[in-house]
Design a protein around this motif. Structure first.
Motif, PDB file in Angstrom:
ATOM      1  N   ALA A  26     114.213  48.298  86.576  1.00  0.00           N
ATOM      2  CA  ALA A  26     113.348  47.306  86.734  1.00  0.00           C
ATOM      3  C   ALA A  26     112.041  47.912  87.587  1.00  0.00           C
ATOM      4  N   TYR A  27     112.506  49.084  88.401  1.00  0.00           N
ATOM      5  CA  TYR A  27     111.209  49.580  89.383  1.00  0.00           C
ATOM      6  C   TYR A  27     110.165  50.214  88.605  1.00  0.00           C
ATOM      7  N   LEU A  28     110.288  50.054  87.181  1.00  0.00           N
ATOM      8  CA  LEU A  28     109.161  50.863  86.557  1.00  0.00           C
ATOM      9  C   LEU A  28     107.856  49.642  86.700  1.00  0.00           C
ATOM     10  N   HIS A  29     108.011  48.529  87.227  1.00  0.00           N
ATOM     11  CA  HIS A  29     106.832  47.884  87.239  1.00  0.00           C
ATOM     12  C   HIS A  29     105.997  48.287  88.639  1.00  0.00           C
ATOM     13  N   HIS A  30     106.600  49.288  89.196  1.00  0.00           N
ATOM     14  CA  HIS A  30     105.650  49.731  90.448  1.00  0.00           C
ATOM     15  C   HIS A  30     104.564  50.708  90.087  1.00  0.00           C
ATOM     16  N   LEU A  31     104.792  51.161  88.853  1.00  0.00           N
ATOM     17  CA  LEU A  31     103.957  52.232  88.533  1.00  0.00           C
ATOM     18  C   LEU A  31     102.894  51.927  87.347  1.00  0.00           C
ATOM     19  N   TYR A  32     102.782  50.597  87.243  1.00  0.00           N
ATOM     20  CA  TYR A  32     101.464  50.064  86.293  1.00  0.00           C
ATOM     21  C   TYR A  32     100.370  51.046  86.429  1.00  0.00           C
ATOM     22  N   MET A  33      99.853  51.279  87.678  1.00  0.00           N
ATOM     23  CA  MET A  33      98.399  51.772  87.820  1.00  0.00           C
ATOM     24  C   MET A  33      98.541  53.292  87.807  1.00  0.00           C
ATOM     25  N   ASP A  34      99.721  53.745  87.660  1.00  0.00           N
ATOM     26  CA  ASP A  34      99.775  55.261  87.229  1.00  0.00           C
ATOM     27  C   ASP A  34      99.439  55.651  85.964  1.00  0.00           C
ATOM     28  N   PHE A  35      98.214  55.839  85.633  1.00  0.00           N
ATOM     29  CA  PHE A  35      97.789  56.020  84.219  1.00  0.00           C
ATOM     30  C   PHE A  35      98.512  57.139  83.320  1.00  0.00           C
ATOM     31  N   VAL A  36      99.073  57.962  84.308  1.00  0.00           N
ATOM     32  CA  VAL A  36      99.754  59.273  83.496  1.00  0.00           C
ATOM     33  C   VAL A  36     101.208  58.990  83.190  1.00  0.00           C
ATOM     34  N   GLN A  37     101.672  57.935  83.739  1.00  0.00           N
ATOM     35  CA  GLN A  37     103.063  57.449  83.391  1.00  0.00           C
ATOM     36  C   GLN A  37     102.944  57.202  81.860  1.00  0.00           C
ATOM     37  N   PRO A  38     103.914  57.564  81.096  1.00  0.00           N
ATOM     38  CA  PRO A  38     104.060  57.277  79.485  1.00  0.00           C
ATOM     39  C   PRO A  38     103.798  55.567  79.448  1.00  0.00           C
ATOM     40  N   THR A  39     103.015  55.240  78.611  1.00  0.00           N
ATOM     41  CA  THR A  39     102.846  53.838  78.256  1.00  0.00           C
ATOM     42  C   THR A  39     104.213  53.165  77.891  1.00  0.00           C
ATOM     43  N   SER A  40     104.719  53.814  77.181  1.00  0.00           N
ATOM     44  CA  SER A  40     106.140  53.072  76.749  1.00  0.00           C
ATOM     45  C   SER A  40     106.849  52.899  78.096  1.00  0.00           C
ATOM     46  N   LEU A  41     106.890  53.311  79.070  1.00  0.00           N
ATOM     47  CA  LEU A  41     107.531  53.030  80.013  1.00  0.00           C
ATOM     48  C   LEU A  41     106.957  51.919  80.764  1.00  0.00           C
ATOM     49  N   GLN A  42     105.711  51.780  80.639  1.00  0.00           N
ATOM     50  CA  GLN A  42     105.024  50.819  81.363  1.00  0.00           C
ATOM     51  C   GLN A  42     105.548  49.337  80.550  1.00  0.00           C
ATOM     52  N   TYR A  43     105.475  49.540  79.232  1.00  0.00           N
ATOM     53  CA  TYR A  43     105.705  48.253  78.586  1.00  0.00           C
ATOM     54  C   TYR A  43     107.529  47.828  78.935  1.00  0.00           C
ATOM     55  N   LEU A  44     108.245  48.853  79.096  1.00  0.00           N
ATOM     56  CA  LEU A  44     109.693  48.872  79.221  1.00  0.00           C
ATOM     57  C   LEU A  44     109.678  48.142  80.725  1.00  0.00           C
ATOM     58  N   GLY A  45     108.763  48.411  81.443  1.00  0.00           N
ATOM     59  CA  GLY A  45     108.780  48.137  82.963  1.00  0.00           C
ATOM     60  C   GLY A  45     108.489  46.533  82.894  1.00  0.00           C
ATOM     61  N   GLN A  46     107.628  46.028  82.032  1.00  0.00           N
ATOM     62  CA  GLN A  46     107.585  44.763  81.935  1.00  0.00           C
ATOM     63  C   GLN A  46     108.604  44.120  81.283  1.00  0.00           C
ATOM     64  N   ILE A  47     109.261  44.431  80.169  1.00  0.00           N
ATOM     65  CA  ILE A  47     110.113  43.847  79.676  1.00  0.00           C
ATOM     66  C   ILE A  47     111.422  43.459  80.472  1.00  0.00           C
ATOM     67  N   ILE A  48     111.743  44.971  81.041  1.00  0.00           N
ATOM     68  CA  ILE A  48     112.952  45.010  81.904  1.00  0.00           C
ATOM     69  C   ILE A  48     112.801  44.146  83.216  1.00  0.00           C
ATOM     70  N   SER A  49     111.623  44.050  83.770  1.00  0.00           N
ATOM     71  CA  SER A  49     111.485  43.281  84.834  1.00  0.00           C
ATOM     72  C   SER A  49     111.580  41.743  84.428  1.00  0.00           C
ATOM     73  N   TYR A  50     111.177  41.270  83.269  1.00  0.00           N
ATOM     74  CA  TYR A  50     111.230  39.822  82.785  1.00  0.00           C
ATOM     75  C   TYR A  50     112.912  39.669  82.755  1.00  0.00           C
ATOM     76  N   SER A  51     113.377  40.729  81.991  1.00  0.00           N
ATOM     77  CA  SER A  51     114.950  40.485  81.547  1.00  0.00           C
ATOM     78  C   SER A  51     115.929  40.345  82.905  1.00  0.00           C
ATOM     79  N   SER A  52     115.312  41.217  83.940  1.00  0.00           N
ATOM     80  CA  SER A  52     116.203  41.256  85.081  1.00  0.00           C
ATOM     81  C   SER A  52     116.023  39.998  85.925  1.00  0.00           C
ATOM     82  N   ALA A  53     115.175  39.257  85.840  1.00  0.00           N
ATOM     83  CA  ALA A  53     114.977  37.869  86.534  1.00  0.00           C
ATOM     84  C   ALA A  53     115.793  36.906  86.010  1.00  0.00           C
TER      85      ALA A  53
END
Lengths: 495, 171
Positions: free
Chosen positions: A286-313
């Motif tokens: 779920a921590y991946l949502h902390h890195l949305y503003m890091d444009f160099v982070q792979p985009t797939s991980l950004q999407y994963l961040g959102q999906i997992i943040s929703y799922s973990s809640a």
């Protein structure tokens, strides 16, 4: 079922009381640091930015550390007095280790003015700092000591539980998923949640240790240059997981204690196992949502961040809320301060969790990122979630046999505390909605008049609400002390 | 094996940093571990001694990762042998301690070694200054990269050990 003798329970209680008193001392001190920060932002005081940032660092690291340590200590106490034998001497050893870490951190931040914030975002602690290098080294070493203490403690609880309940699969409740589950080893819900909360902690602490060793190496060799993105991933994995499991540890004891007031069982079943096991997996990512503003982070991980943040809640929160409603609905219970705190704690978890899900939505995060919305959501589930669970537990611990007694003093303190806290939180939320940035020692540098003025006014109001919150807290402290004295007197009489 | 690694192949193993740090050093440790398996009844019973020995082993790892120690070990053959004996002893003692020490200490030790190797590997792979004058900067980066792989493998091993200890632990 294991039989724990009364001498052991007494020893464990002494340890738990020491933890409780330590928490009761440190908690208002850390709140006061928060108050000083809001007063500075409200232009009521004129503290130097260096002081503001060292307060911010101690407030963040201190609160996260104290809340986790106490949540862990409460789990230790409840597990050791009900379900499993834990070594009390080992418990004292952990207390001392953690105390050493806390003292080091206090010296590093208050005397050394270490001030990069709890996240110590790389390379912030090493570039153009206003604090000396020794403060960085001491703070990092103190965090390593804290991590070692927590890790050993977590391992001790997990191993003892595994021995008692026949292994990890039973602890995770997988026996409930079998087709024929007529003759299975039942586990208490608190044991399941303890396991699910603490195992991710083991991995987070190992990664945290690697990260802190790198910080230490950097402090010895300034020419080192680590990848900031990798460091941010590591620090967020460590920090987010630790804060997340603090909440789950606290939820664990609500599963164990609330039934004592509702007089209804809260058993583990398939739905509980499925939802908490899902959470076990989601906590780690779920921590991946902390890195949305890091444009160099792979985009797939950004999407994963959102999906997992929703799922973990959803799973753990959903099943727990449903469980709480089933517990209290038409239950013949006295609404004493303890169940009241647990119920409001659940509400705080849900409200803060919802605000967190809002912020973890990429489209909304682009507006809310680094605004006061962020402290708003985590303060909600920490102050109105974890802290209420802890206060509820403290009332339980300090109350002796009569846990449902009427306590008008404590009740008054509770309502004042809740009022002050939600007022204080509302100022954060309004700040976020008005784009007031977080982590600013003062707002004088903001060129947009509306944002600057709103930030200052909201900070002033927030400081007022912190005052209210502290009054409530003082009343609750007095009520807690009365209960403790009463309990001691009763024990003496019985002896 | 000790003779081969410490005498016969020593010159070849000391030519590059990856060979020295990633083959010779772990090989000595492994030899020590294997040696301990020949004495299946030997074990360090006392917990305090066990922890003290684990601290000694960890300090040994740290010492032989220091650039100055690596340099001297490559230049001075006698000092290199001290490293070999130290690693052999570390591996040997590690197993003796692990036979009786608590689960908590085992996982803590493995976890901290993993963290240390990961941090050292990343540091070596990003550092643009030559740390050991006996080797080249490319070798240094290569060593760092392989250390990261070793750390990941050890992390997985730690996780497996952790879960296997928690599996079927009924009294």
């Amino acid at each position: 079922m294991i039989q724990i003798d009364s001498t052991d329970i007494k020893k464990q209680k002494k340890l738990a009381l020491t933890w409780a008193i330590t928490f009761l001392i440190l908690f208002p001190v850390l709140i006061t640091l928060g108050l000083l920060m809001r007063l500075r932002q409200g232009e009521v005081t004129e503290a130097a930015p260096s002081e503001f940032f060292s307060y911010m660092t101690l407030h963040g690291l201190g609160m996260a550390g104290v809340l986790f340590s106490f949540a862990f200590a409460a789990l230790w106490y409840l597990n050791s007095t009900r379900y499993v034998k834990l070594n009390v001497k080992f418990g004292w050893f952990l207390y001392i280790i953690i105390a050493i870490g806390v003292v080091g951190l206090l010296i590093g931040t208050l005397i050394g003015k270490f001030g990069p914030g709890w996240y110590m975002l790389y390379p912030l602690p090493f570039k153009g700092t206003f604090w000396p290098l020794w403060a960085t080294k001491l703070s990092v070493i103190s965090l390593i000591i804290l991590g070692v203490g927590w890790l050993v403690g977590i391992l001790h609880i997990l191993y003892a539980l595994a021995k008692e309940y026949g292994g990890i699969t039973n602890l995770l409740g997988w026996q409930y998923l079998k087709k024929d589950n007529s003759n299975i080893r039942e586990i208490p819900s608190m044991v399941l949640i303890t396991t699910i909360s603490l195992i991710p902690g083991v991995f987070a602490l190992i990664i945290g240790a690697a990260m802190l060793i790198m910080y230490l190496l950097q402090s010895f060799e300034p020419s080192l240059a680590f990848d900031p993105l990798m460091m941010k991933n590591m620090v967020m994995f460590f920090g987010h997981t630790l804060v997340n499991i603090t909440m789950y540890c606290a939820v664990g004891w609500v599963y164990a204690l609330l039934p004592e007031f509702t007089h209804r069982e809260w058993k583990v079943n398939k739905a509980v196992v499925y939802s908490w096991n899902a959470t076990f997996f989601f906590i780690l990512f779920a921590y991946l949502h902390h890195l949305y503003m890091d444009f160099v982070q792979p985009t797939s991980l950004q999407y994963l961040g959102q999906i997992i943040s929703y799922s973990s809640a959803i799973p753990a929160t959903g099943i727990t809320m449903f469980g709480v409603i089933a517990q209290v609905y038409h239950a013949k219970m006295k609404w004493s301060i303890i169940p009241l705190m647990f119920l409001f704690g659940m509400a705080g978890w849900a409200i803060g969790g919802f605000a967190a899900v809002v912020d973890s939505t990429i489209a909304l995060n682009s507006s809310l990122h680094n605004t006061l919305w962020v402290p708003a959501h985590f303060h909600t589930y920490m102050l109105m979630g974890v802290v209420l669970f802890i206060l509820g537990f403290l009332y339980y611990l300090f109350s002796g046999n009569n846990k449902e007694e009427k306590d008008s003093f404590g009740n008054a303190g509770f309502w004042i505390f809740v009022l002050g806290s939600y007022g204080f939180l509302l100022m954060f939320y309004l700040g976020g909605l008005n784009s007031v940035p977080r982590r600013y020692s003062n707002y004088s540098g903001i060129e947009i008049d509306h944002v600057r003025e709103t930030g200052v006014h909201l900070a002033q109001c927030a400081a007022l609400f912190v005052g209210v919150l502290l009054i409530g807290l003082i009343l609750m402290y007095l009520s807690l002390i009365c209960r403790l004295v009463q309990q001691k007197a009763t024990n003496k009489k019985n002896d | 094996m000790f003779y081969l690694l410490s005498f016969f192949w020593n010159d070849w193993l000391s030519i590059t940093m990856p060979r020295h740090q990633l083959i010779q050093l772990p090989a000595m440790l492994l030899l020590g571990i294997l040696l301990a398996y020949c004495f299946s009844t030997l074990a360090i019973q006392d917990m305090y001694w066990g922890i003290a020995i684990l601290i000694f082993i960890m300090a040994s790892f740290i010492f032989w990762m220091l650039p100055h120690s690596i340099d001297v070990a490559v230049i001075n053959k006698h000092f290199n042998r001290v490293m070999h004996i130290n690693m052999l002893l570390s591996g040997f003692l590690l197993i003796l301690v692990f036979r009786k020490i608590f689960f908590e200490v085992k996982i803590l030790f493995l976890g901290m070694i993993t963290a240390m190797l990961l941090a050292s590997g990343i540091t070596l792979s990003v550092f643009n200054m030559l740390l050991c004058s006996s080797f080249s900067i490319e070798q240094q980066k290569q060593t760092g990269l392989y250390l990261i792989f070793i750390a990941i493998a050890l992390f997985i091993f730690t996780a497996i050990t952790f879960f296997s200890y928690l599996r079927n632990r009924s009294k």
